[in-house]
Write a protein that holds these residues in place. Sequence first.
Motif, PDB file in Angstrom:
ATOM      1  N   THR A   1      -4.965  31.167 -24.528  1.00 43.03           N
ATOM      2  CA  THR A   1      -6.302  30.787 -24.989  1.00 43.03           C
ATOM      3  C   THR A   1      -7.371  31.154 -23.957  1.00 43.03           C
ATOM      4  O   THR A   1      -8.561  31.063 -24.234  1.00 43.03           O
ATOM      5  N   GLY A   2      -6.917  31.498 -22.748  1.00 41.26           N
ATOM      6  CA  GLY A   2      -7.832  31.749 -21.656  1.00 41.26           C
ATOM      7  C   GLY A   2      -8.027  30.556 -20.751  1.00 41.26           C
ATOM      8  O   GLY A   2      -8.601  30.657 -19.665  1.00 41.26           O
ATOM      9  N   ALA A   3      -7.547  29.385 -21.177  1.00 39.69           N
ATOM     10  CA  ALA A   3      -7.680  28.163 -20.373  1.00 39.69           C
ATOM     11  C   ALA A   3      -6.723  28.194 -19.187  1.00 39.69           C
ATOM     12  O   ALA A   3      -5.660  28.815 -19.239  1.00 39.69           O
ATOM     13  N   LYS A   4      -7.099  27.516 -18.117  1.00 37.95           N
ATOM     14  CA  LYS A   4      -6.265  27.392 -16.929  1.00 37.95           C
ATOM     15  C   LYS A   4      -5.484  26.080 -16.984  1.00 37.95           C
ATOM     16  O   LYS A   4      -6.029  25.043 -17.327  1.00 37.95           O
ATOM     17  N   ILE A   5      -4.205  26.129 -16.608  1.00 40.33           N
ATOM     18  CA  ILE A   5      -3.374  24.933 -16.546  1.00 40.33           C
ATOM     19  C   ILE A   5      -2.729  24.846 -15.167  1.00 40.33           C
ATOM     20  O   ILE A   5      -2.122  25.813 -14.704  1.00 40.33           O
ATOM     21  N   PRO A   6      -2.874  23.716 -14.473  1.00 37.25           N
ATOM     22  CA  PRO A   6      -2.226  23.562 -13.168  1.00 37.25           C
ATOM     23  C   PRO A   6      -0.710  23.690 -13.290  1.00 37.25           C
ATOM     24  O   PRO A   6      -0.101  23.147 -14.228  1.00 37.25           O
ATOM     25  N   ALA A   7      -0.108  24.398 -12.356  1.00 31.49           N
ATOM     26  CA  ALA A   7       1.335  24.651 -12.420  1.00 31.49           C
ATOM     27  C   ALA A   7       2.157  23.385 -12.277  1.00 31.49           C
ATOM     28  O   ALA A   7       3.244  23.276 -12.847  1.00 31.49           O
ATOM     29  N   VAL A   8       1.676  22.415 -11.502  1.00 31.38           N
ATOM     30  CA  VAL A   8       2.401  21.161 -11.302  1.00 31.38           C
ATOM     31  C   VAL A   8       1.589  20.019 -11.903  1.00 31.38           C
ATOM     32  O   VAL A   8       0.412  19.833 -11.573  1.00 31.38           O
ATOM     33  N   GLY A   9       2.231  19.277 -12.789  1.00 30.32           N
ATOM     34  CA  GLY A   9       1.579  18.130 -13.412  1.00 30.32           C
ATOM     35  C   GLY A   9       2.424  16.887 -13.251  1.00 30.32           C
ATOM     36  O   GLY A   9       3.559  16.939 -12.761  1.00 30.32           O
ATOM     37  N   LEU A  10       1.879  15.760 -13.682  1.00 28.97           N
ATOM     38  CA  LEU A  10       2.603  14.490 -13.637  1.00 28.97           C
ATOM     39  C   LEU A  10       3.135  14.153 -15.022  1.00 28.97           C
ATOM     40  O   LEU A  10       2.367  14.026 -15.982  1.00 28.97           O
TER      41      LEU A  10
END
Length: 295
Positions: free
Chosen positions: A16-25
């Motif tokens: 979608t073009g959105a950024k997602i942090p590689a490490v999440g909780l």
Amino acid sequence: MPATLKPSTKEYTLNTGAKIPAVGLGTWRSVDNNEGYKAVEFALKNGYRHIDDAKLYENEDQVGKAIRNSGIPRSELFVTTKLWNTDHKDVEGALDASLKRLGLDYVDLYLIHWPQNTDSKVDDPSKYEDYVETWKSLQKIYKEGEKVKAIGVANFTINKLEKLLNADGVDVVPAINQVETHPLLNHEKLIDYLKSKNICLTAYSPFGSDKAPVLENKVVKELAQKNGVDPGQLLVSWAVQRGTIVIPKSVNEKRILSNFETFTLPKEDFEALNELEGKEGTKRFNKTPFNIFDE
């Protein structure tokens, strides 16, 4: 020489073009004694910007309260929640209920939690896997652009994804497929397939779910000791290094902090973890009565 650990700052770009942090909780089973609120509050104070939740976890209210109380601009956070199996016939209603519990106007990612519809109203077993129609409902909401910024799936095999992507009326490719993933279930074929479709993989239960059995694996412990890190840091770093998103779950403050610290594994150690499933056999720790993996 001990590895150099640093708080994770890596992000991936979704289709979608959105950024997602590689490490999440991860927040599964963080319910009792306000654990969901406390864990998310602590994680956000210490650098996490990616929170993974679901209706099933019964803590969306706690998670949402911690997000709202954090003072962090909503635009800086990535929040995921999921459609449960009983709600396939009312996707928008289920999403609205999740948003209300979270106290949010939108989620960054909404997933079909399992490719099974277990609504008691479904009397034809062939409709238990009628996830194509469910996906079409998600597509409609996604295209409206207000309540969800990306949509995806969880626990989908290659065969199920092929059925979905080749179905008439499906024109949105999932942004994510979230599955149990660790060195004893490394999903090499699935990852290669997802890359060919520009779909990211999110690894849940990276330590093997209940009692974190993968942390006790002999090879994992030896490699962690060699690098001067704890086994959890080794496994999270391995997951990121192979290009996947990872969402370790914890309510322990020390573990929340340590899980967020990553390093680059030496090539030989990285390959040793890649080869572990082939040497010790495939082990899946999350087993449910309503899902049969077909690959």
